[in-house]
Enzyme design. Structure first.
Site, PDB file in Angstrom:
ATOM      1  N   ILE A  12     -20.858   1.215  49.626  1.00  0.00           N
ATOM      2  CA  ILE A  12     -19.594   1.625  50.247  1.00  0.00           C
ATOM      3  C   ILE A  12     -19.473   1.008  51.637  1.00  0.00           C
ATOM      4  CG2 ILE A  12     -18.137   3.586  50.886  1.00  0.00           C
ATOM      5  CD1 ILE A  12     -19.699   5.274  48.857  1.00  0.00           C
ATOM      6  N   THR A  36     -33.088  -1.272  52.849  1.00  0.00           N
ATOM      7  CA  THR A  36     -33.950  -0.713  51.809  1.00  0.00           C
ATOM      8  C   THR A  36     -33.647  -1.454  50.514  1.00  0.00           C
ATOM      9  OG1 THR A  36     -32.314   0.880  51.004  1.00  0.00           O
ATOM     10  CG2 THR A  36     -33.689   1.589  52.873  1.00  0.00           C
ATOM     11  N   ALA A  78     -25.343   5.377  56.227  1.00  0.00           N
ATOM     12  CA  ALA A  78     -26.730   5.140  55.794  1.00  0.00           C
ATOM     13  C   ALA A  78     -27.347   6.401  55.199  1.00  0.00           C
ATOM     14  CB  ALA A  78     -27.573   4.656  56.972  1.00  0.00           C
ATOM     15  N   ALA A  79     -27.929   6.245  54.022  1.00  0.00           N
ATOM     16  CA  ALA A  79     -28.595   7.370  53.350  1.00  0.00           C
ATOM     17  C   ALA A  79     -29.331   6.836  52.131  1.00  0.00           C
ATOM     18  CB  ALA A  79     -27.568   8.415  52.908  1.00  0.00           C
ATOM     19  N   SER A  96     -34.562   9.923  55.639  1.00  0.00           N
ATOM     20  CA  SER A  96     -33.363   9.159  56.031  1.00  0.00           C
ATOM     21  C   SER A  96     -32.139  10.055  56.186  1.00  0.00           C
ATOM     22  CB  SER A  96     -33.057   8.081  54.984  1.00  0.00           C
ATOM     23  OG  SER A  96     -34.068   7.097  55.024  1.00  0.00           O
ATOM     24  N   ASP A 121     -19.366  15.002  47.551  1.00  0.00           N
ATOM     25  CA  ASP A 121     -18.918  16.258  46.924  1.00  0.00           C
ATOM     26  C   ASP A 121     -20.090  17.022  46.294  1.00  0.00           C
ATOM     27  OD1 ASP A 121     -19.414  14.567  44.766  1.00  0.00           O
ATOM     28  OD2 ASP A 121     -17.448  14.825  43.832  1.00  0.00           O
ATOM     29  N   GLU A 122     -21.247  16.350  46.145  1.00  0.00           N
ATOM     30  CA  GLU A 122     -22.386  17.016  45.488  1.00  0.00           C
ATOM     31  C   GLU A 122     -22.934  18.184  46.314  1.00  0.00           C
ATOM     32  OE1 GLU A 122     -25.334  14.555  43.654  1.00  0.00           O
ATOM     33  OE2 GLU A 122     -23.862  13.100  42.972  1.00  0.00           O
ATOM     34  N   TYR A 147     -31.373  15.145  46.359  1.00  0.00           N
ATOM     35  CA  TYR A 147     -30.400  14.303  47.076  1.00  0.00           C
ATOM     36  C   TYR A 147     -29.332  15.161  47.741  1.00  0.00           C
ATOM     37  CZ  TYR A 147     -26.077  11.629  47.674  1.00  0.00           C
ATOM     38  OH  TYR A 147     -24.908  11.111  48.185  1.00  0.00           O
ATOM     39  N   ASN A 177     -17.729   6.989  43.648  1.00  0.00           N
ATOM     40  CA  ASN A 177     -17.067   5.702  43.901  1.00  0.00           C
ATOM     41  C   ASN A 177     -17.436   4.675  42.834  1.00  0.00           C
ATOM     42  OD1 ASN A 177     -16.610   5.170  47.420  1.00  0.00           O
ATOM     43  ND2 ASN A 177     -16.859   7.133  46.413  1.00  0.00           N
ATOM     44  N   GLY A 272     -31.704  19.141  35.787  1.00  0.00           N
ATOM     45  CA  GLY A 272     -30.745  19.877  36.629  1.00  0.00           C
ATOM     46  C   GLY A 272     -29.370  19.226  36.711  1.00  0.00           C
TER      47      GLY A 272
HETATM   48  P1  NAD Z   1     -26.160   2.776  48.938  1.00  0.00           P
HETATM   49  O1  NAD Z   1     -27.432   3.364  48.457  1.00  0.00           O
HETATM   50  O2  NAD Z   1     -25.502   1.706  48.152  1.00  0.00           O
HETATM   51  O3  NAD Z   1     -26.354   2.204  50.435  1.00  0.00           O
HETATM   52  C1  NAD Z   1     -27.069   2.908  51.409  1.00  0.00           C
HETATM   53  C2  NAD Z   1     -27.350   1.949  52.567  1.00  0.00           C
HETATM   54  O4  NAD Z   1     -28.052   2.690  53.593  1.00  0.00           O
HETATM   55  C3  NAD Z   1     -28.239   0.779  52.173  1.00  0.00           C
HETATM   56  O5  NAD Z   1     -27.728  -0.420  52.711  1.00  0.00           O
HETATM   57  C4  NAD Z   1     -29.597   1.118  52.789  1.00  0.00           C
HETATM   58  O6  NAD Z   1     -30.351  -0.034  53.143  1.00  0.00           O
HETATM   59  C5  NAD Z   1     -29.172   1.920  54.011  1.00  0.00           C
HETATM   60  N1  NAD Z   1     -30.210   2.854  54.447  1.00  0.00           N
HETATM   61  C6  NAD Z   1     -30.837   3.812  53.714  1.00  0.00           C
HETATM   62  N2  NAD Z   1     -31.748   4.459  54.449  1.00  0.00           N
HETATM   63  C7  NAD Z   1     -31.691   3.902  55.685  1.00  0.00           C
HETATM   64  C8  NAD Z   1     -32.397   4.137  56.892  1.00  0.00           C
HETATM   65  N3  NAD Z   1     -33.355   5.081  56.981  1.00  0.00           N
HETATM   66  N4  NAD Z   1     -32.089   3.392  57.978  1.00  0.00           N
HETATM   67  C9  NAD Z   1     -31.121   2.436  57.911  1.00  0.00           C
HETATM   68  N5  NAD Z   1     -30.435   2.153  56.787  1.00  0.00           N
HETATM   69  C10 NAD Z   1     -30.720   2.885  55.691  1.00  0.00           C
HETATM   70  O7  NAD Z   1     -25.188   4.017  49.154  1.00  0.00           O
HETATM   71  P2  NAD Z   1     -23.594   4.143  48.991  1.00  0.00           P
HETATM   72  O8  NAD Z   1     -23.287   4.493  47.580  1.00  0.00           O
HETATM   73  O9  NAD Z   1     -22.942   2.992  49.634  1.00  0.00           O
HETATM   74  O10 NAD Z   1     -23.344   5.470  49.857  1.00  0.00           O
HETATM   75  C11 NAD Z   1     -23.070   5.392  51.250  1.00  0.00           C
HETATM   76  C12 NAD Z   1     -22.828   6.784  51.790  1.00  0.00           C
HETATM   77  O11 NAD Z   1     -21.747   7.403  51.082  1.00  0.00           O
HETATM   78  C13 NAD Z   1     -24.016   7.732  51.618  1.00  0.00           C
HETATM   79  O12 NAD Z   1     -24.116   8.540  52.771  1.00  0.00           O
HETATM   80  C14 NAD Z   1     -23.666   8.568  50.397  1.00  0.00           C
HETATM   81  O13 NAD Z   1     -24.268   9.838  50.455  1.00  0.00           O
HETATM   82  C15 NAD Z   1     -22.155   8.654  50.543  1.00  0.00           C
HETATM   83  N6  NAD Z   1     -21.402   8.829  49.284  1.00  0.00           N
HETATM   84  C16 NAD Z   1     -21.581   7.988  48.230  1.00  0.00           C
HETATM   85  C17 NAD Z   1     -20.793   8.144  47.084  1.00  0.00           C
HETATM   86  C18 NAD Z   1     -20.934   7.223  45.900  1.00  0.00           C
HETATM   87  O14 NAD Z   1     -20.281   7.465  44.878  1.00  0.00           O
HETATM   88  N7  NAD Z   1     -21.692   6.150  45.961  1.00  0.00           N
HETATM   89  C19 NAD Z   1     -19.834   9.168  47.036  1.00  0.00           C
HETATM   90  C20 NAD Z   1     -19.703  10.019  48.143  1.00  0.00           C
HETATM   91  C21 NAD Z   1     -20.474   9.829  49.271  1.00  0.00           C
HETATM   92  O1  DAU Z   2     -20.336  12.483  43.559  1.00  0.00           O
HETATM   93  C1  DAU Z   2     -20.726  11.576  44.543  1.00  0.00           C
HETATM   94  C2  DAU Z   2     -22.099  11.019  44.206  1.00  0.00           C
HETATM   95  O2  DAU Z   2     -21.910  10.121  43.116  1.00  0.00           O
HETATM   96  C3  DAU Z   2     -22.768  10.313  45.384  1.00  0.00           C
HETATM   97  O3  DAU Z   2     -23.022  11.247  46.389  1.00  0.00           O
HETATM   98  C4  DAU Z   2     -24.088   9.670  44.931  1.00  0.00           C
HETATM   99  O4  DAU Z   2     -24.669   8.946  46.000  1.00  0.00           O
HETATM  100  C5  DAU Z   2     -23.771   8.706  43.788  1.00  0.00           C
HETATM  101  O5  DAU Z   2     -24.971   8.122  43.305  1.00  0.00           O
HETATM  102  C6  DAU Z   2     -23.068   9.461  42.662  1.00  0.00           C
HETATM  103  O6  DAU Z   2     -23.969  10.428  42.063  1.00  0.00           O
HETATM  104  P1  DAU Z   2     -24.043  10.644  40.464  1.00  0.00           P
HETATM  105  O7  DAU Z   2     -25.343  11.232  40.147  1.00  0.00           O
HETATM  106  O8  DAU Z   2     -22.815  11.330  39.973  1.00  0.00           O
HETATM  107  O9  DAU Z   2     -23.932   9.084  39.997  1.00  0.00           O
HETATM  108  P2  DAU Z   2     -24.739   8.204  38.928  1.00  0.00           P
HETATM  109  O10 DAU Z   2     -24.083   6.868  38.935  1.00  0.00           O
HETATM  110  O11 DAU Z   2     -26.198   8.262  39.112  1.00  0.00           O
HETATM  111  O12 DAU Z   2     -24.393   8.950  37.561  1.00  0.00           O
HETATM  112  C7  DAU Z   2     -23.052   9.216  37.156  1.00  0.00           C
HETATM  113  C8  DAU Z   2     -23.132  10.047  35.878  1.00  0.00           C
HETATM  114  O13 DAU Z   2     -23.623   9.217  34.818  1.00  0.00           O
HETATM  115  C9  DAU Z   2     -24.065  11.220  35.959  1.00  0.00           C
HETATM  116  O14 DAU Z   2     -23.518  12.307  35.235  1.00  0.00           O
HETATM  117  C10 DAU Z   2     -25.354  10.722  35.276  1.00  0.00           C
HETATM  118  C11 DAU Z   2     -24.829   9.761  34.243  1.00  0.00           C
HETATM  119  N1  DAU Z   2     -25.689   8.597  33.911  1.00  0.00           N
HETATM  120  C12 DAU Z   2     -26.226   7.871  34.933  1.00  0.00           C
HETATM  121  C13 DAU Z   2     -26.998   6.757  34.672  1.00  0.00           C
HETATM  122  C14 DAU Z   2     -27.608   5.942  35.782  1.00  0.00           C
HETATM  123  C15 DAU Z   2     -25.860   8.228  32.586  1.00  0.00           C
HETATM  124  O15 DAU Z   2     -25.346   8.874  31.649  1.00  0.00           O
HETATM  125  N2  DAU Z   2     -26.607   7.114  32.315  1.00  0.00           N
HETATM  126  C16 DAU Z   2     -27.182   6.358  33.294  1.00  0.00           C
HETATM  127  O16 DAU Z   2     -27.851   5.351  32.975  1.00  0.00           O
END
Ligand code: NAD
Ligand code: DAU
Length: 331
Positions: A12, A36, A78-79, A96, A121-122, A147, A177, A272
């Site tokens: 993101i 990372t 970052a997370a 982190s 939203d988790e 998480y 996302n 879970g």
């Molecule tokens: P991602 O895992 O793709 O990226 C995380 C980034 O943070 C990486 O570039 C990693 O190198 C960096 N990072 C991790 N630990 C660090 C540390 N200790 N110091 C410096 N950098 C560090 O994650 P994302 O999906 O882009 O999510 C970004 C943010 O959005 C997170 O806070 C996540 O909780 C939040 N979020 C994600 C989603 C989703 O669907 N992906 C939805 C809602 C909120």
């Molecule tokens: O809701 C926001 C969250 O969405 C963010 O905070 C998290 O950082 C992000 O990783 C995401 O969490 P989820 O656990 O919902 O996403 P994930 O992509 O891991 O999984 C989406 C759904 O798909 C979940 O119900 C688990 C399922 N899944 C996942 C994988 C990797 C499968 O069925 N098969 C798979 O191989």
């Protein structure tokens, strides 16, 4: 504006930096990212001439303090973010997400800088599949996983720093996302790249779990709206009315990639496993006038599939190691 973006080399964050460079040339962006396994310098290649990347950890007080002191605002992405990784080893998540956010908050407090904290939203736990309600800003926190509990802890720190020290911080909690540059460990990119590498997609359990999908660019436009016009101390929920169960998302991917609807494996369910997330984003829409632009999920999914087809060099080096880890889990 001088903007510090933590986690700007992740999914993101990198999309946020790209959009900022494209649409807000007056903003000077510094990315703080420890790179990372989830962060990638290559995700910032298209903007490398416009952005300063500092490779450091958000728990490093001196670096964080120095960078915050040079900034007008911080957006904190970052997370550690992957639920399955947290179940296998929660320690980096506590470090982190909790200690890292604490370090950012202390630097922001010392320097009197505006902060936007990006959360999920988790933190609200999950809803029953047949529950008509959705999460709002008033929903009590009830995280289920290592998480989400560390993200909830981080949110609580931000709230306490706002109340106790009057730090000018906002929080957003967004739903799932999708879009380019998402790590291949996550659901949608994993299934797309499984098909592209001749593997069968993997569905946890029956696939009835519901996620509320939003395009990453819509999330990031909301973050900018909140950063500019959000009220300090407030929490905003971000969601695009995109609820879908995992089986239907997988079937859409299979159809768009020309595969038969049953060309996948059911694998062991996540421990879970949260059943359903659903966001009511009325506050954001009414107070800040935000609306999602990517309202056609299938079109967004098609573009995402095309991106992974066209950018194999970005994800290919990660894929085998990710699948080897999953093979252990799914044995
Ligand atoms: P991602 O895992 O793709 O990226 C995380 C980034 O943070 C990486 O570039 C990693 O190198 C960096 N990072 C991790 N630990 C660090 C540390 N200790 N110091 C410096 N950098 C560090 O994650 P994302 O999906 O882009 O999510 C970004 C943010 O959005 C997170 O806070 C996540 O909780 C939040 N979020 C994600 C989603 C989703 O669907 N992906 C939805 C809602 C909120
Ligand atoms: O809701 C926001 C969250 O969405 C963010 O905070 C998290 O950082 C992000 O990783 C995401 O969490 P989820 O656990 O919902 O996403 P994930 O992509 O891991 O999984 C989406 C759904 O798909 C979940 O119900 C688990 C399922 N899944 C996942 C994988 C990797 C499968 O069925 N098969 C798979 O191989």
């Amino acid at each position: 504006m001088r903007l510090l973006v933590t986690g700007g080399a992740g999914f993101i964050g990198a999309n946020f930096v790209h959009a900022t460079v494209r649409e807000r040339p007056e903003v000077r962006v510094t990315v703080l990212d420890s790179l990372t396994y989830a962060g990638s310098r290559e995700s910032l290649t298209p903007v490398e001439d416009d952005v300063r990347l500092v490779q450091a950890d958000i728990t490093d007080t001196d670096v964080v303090d120095a960078l915050v002191s040079e900034a007008d605002a911080v957006v904190h992405f970052a997370a550690e973010t992957h639920v399955d990784n947290a179940l296998a080893d929660p320690e980096p998540f506590v470090r982190s997400n909790v200690l890292g956010t604490f370090t950012v908050l202390e630097a922001v407090r010392r320097n009197g800088i505006r902060l936007h904290h990006v959360s999920t939203d988790e933190v609200y736990g999950d809803l029953a599949l047949d529950d008509p309600s959705r999460f709002t800003e008033a929903t009590p926190y009830n995280p289920s996983s290592p998480y989400s509990s560390t993200k909830a802890a981080a949110d609580m720190l931000v709230r306490a720093w706002v109340r106790s020290y009057r730090v000018a911080a906002t929080i957003s909690n967004c739903s799932n996302n999708y879009g380019p540059y998402q790590h291949v460990e996550k659901f949608i990119p994993r299934q797309i790249t499984n098909v592209l590498t001749g593997r069968r997609p993997k569905l946890y359990g029956a696939g009835a779990n519901v996620r509320d999908w939003i395009h990453v660019d819509d999330h990031n436009r909301a973050v900018w709206r909140i950063l500019l016009d959000g009220q300090a101390g407030r929490t905003y929920l971000i969601g695009a009315d995109g609820e879908r169960d995992n089986l239907s998302v997988l079937r859409s991917i299979l159809r768009l990639m020309g595969r038969s609807p049953d060309d996948f494996d059911h694998v062991i369910d996540r421990a879970g496993h949260d059943l359903r997330y659903a966001i009511d984003s009325s506050l954001l829409r009414e107070e800040l006038g935000w609306r999602p632009e990517h309202t056609d999920f299938e079109a967004g999914l098609r573009d995402t599939i095309d991106w992974y087809r066209d950018n194999e060099s970005w994800w290919r080096p990660l894929k085998d190691a990710v699948e080897a880890r999953y093979a252990e889990r799914e044995r």
